[in-house]
Design an enzyme around this catalytic site. Structure first.
Site, PDB file in Angstrom:
ATOM      1  CG  ASP A  92      40.325  45.384  13.843  1.00 38.54           C
ATOM      2  OD1 ASP A  92      39.728  46.473  13.786  1.00 38.54           O
ATOM      3  OD2 ASP A  92      40.540  44.784  14.921  1.00 38.54           O
ATOM      4  CE1 TYR A  94      42.161  43.188  20.469  1.00 38.54           C
ATOM      5  CE2 TYR A  94      42.662  43.172  18.120  1.00 38.54           C
ATOM      6  CZ  TYR A  94      41.752  43.344  19.149  1.00 38.54           C
ATOM      7  OH  TYR A  94      40.454  43.663  18.863  1.00 38.54           O
ATOM      8  CE  LYS A 113      39.740  47.268  17.446  1.00 38.92           C
ATOM      9  NZ  LYS A 113      40.712  46.231  17.043  1.00 38.92           N
ATOM     10  CG  HIS A 157      40.137  48.243  22.429  1.00 40.70           C
ATOM     11  ND1 HIS A 157      41.284  47.492  22.302  1.00 40.70           N
ATOM     12  CD2 HIS A 157      39.126  47.418  22.115  1.00 40.70           C
ATOM     13  CE1 HIS A 157      40.957  46.261  21.925  1.00 40.70           C
ATOM     14  NE2 HIS A 157      39.653  46.191  21.816  1.00 40.70           N
TER      15      HIS A 157
END
Length: 294
Positions: free
Chosen positions: A46, A51, A76, A107
């Site tokens: 994931d 990120y 996401k 997200h």
């Protein structure tokens, strides 16, 4: 209640119950963590555009030597990309260097501008409609779409208008934040859940909670194993503990079958110590319908 090994999505796909989370996992460390996890039995990874590690996650997948089709990969859509859904998908596929995503999530239901402010002129429901369009037009590139951080009221609004029911809602889940209202609402509509922050947070007080310690002792495992196992023992729930430490990645994979009594005891922790670690206020969109924040 035995823990699940996979969860069947409303698309028919099987999603491995245990995954590796990569939030806060830095480039340099994350590719090694992903490769290690995959070489040692994990089959679910994931990540997220937010990120800033999609490229490295992709490198870790390549380095593992595990065929892409054996891996369930989630990323996401970033809040600041909600006005450019198609472009965002293209960029994620390029960064991950993969022909397709197994799951693509919105997200947060919180459109934001490129400079990090709430984009109040835009409705997240339009983002979902655009995700539906892109999903239907590109079955070879996106196998499933879903949401993340959706409260019951936001889910209900989405379902009133959706032509595609989300496959997954990824939310914070641990004994101090069980969110049963969301879990039940999702089950009602055939939406699976993914538990993020299953340990509660980086320096989690749950790891030294007496109930968690007692049950860990009973099964001769670490408190972290019990916290991860709790989510794997909930029907229709997958769980993504995050770590870049090889020994911890290995240890986290030990899932225990808990009794109903164990689950009941762990669920009681919230009554005394409710704790939501990941609050939405930073998005500029308020409490986004979470009743404990009202």
């Amino acid at each position: 209640m035995p823990a699940s090994k996979t969860v069947k999505l409303n698309t028919g796909a099987e999603m491995p119950t245990l995954g590796l989370g990569t939030w806060k996992s830095q480039p340099g460390a994350v590719e090694k963590a992903v490769a290690h996890a995959l070489k040692n039995g994990y089959r679910h990874i994931d990540t997220a555009t937010a990120y800033a590690n999609e490229k490295e996650v992709g490198l870790g997948i390549k380095e593992s030597g595990v065929p892409r089709e054996e891996i369930f990969l989630t990323t996401k859509l970033n809040n600041s990309d909600q006005r450019d859904v198609e472009g965002a998908l293209k960029r994620s596929l390029e960064a991950l260097d993969t022909p397709y995503l197994d799951l693509w999530l919105m997200h947060w239901p919180c459109p934001m501008t490129k400079d990090g402010k709430a984009d109040k002129e835009y409705d997240w429901l339009d983002t979902w409609k655009e995700m539906e369009r892109v999903y239907k037009a590109n079955p070879d590139k996106v196998k499933a779409i879903g949401v993340s951080n959706f409260s019951v009221s936001y889910l209900r609004r989405l379902l009133e208008h959706a032509t595609v029911v989300p496959a997954v809602n990824q939310i914070e889940l641990h004994p101090a934040c069980m969110q049963e209202d969301i879990v039940e609402e999702c089950k009602k509509h055939g939406i699976a859940l993914t538990a993020y922050s299953p340990l509660g947070s980086d320096a989690s007080p749950l790891l030294t909670n007496p109930i968690v310690e007692k049950i860990a002792k009973k099964y001769n495992v670490s408190p972290a194993n019990i916290l991860i196992s709790l989510q794997a023992n909930r029907p229709q729930v997958t769980v993504i503990p995050k770590s870049v430490t090889p020994s911890r990645i290995d240890q986290n994979a030990k899932i225990v079958d808990l009794t109903e009594e164990d689950v009941k005891e762990l669920s009681s922790i919230e009554k005394e110590n409710h704790l939501r670690v990941c609050k939405p206020y930073w998005t500029g969109w308020g409490n986004i319908g979470f009743p404990d924040l009202e």
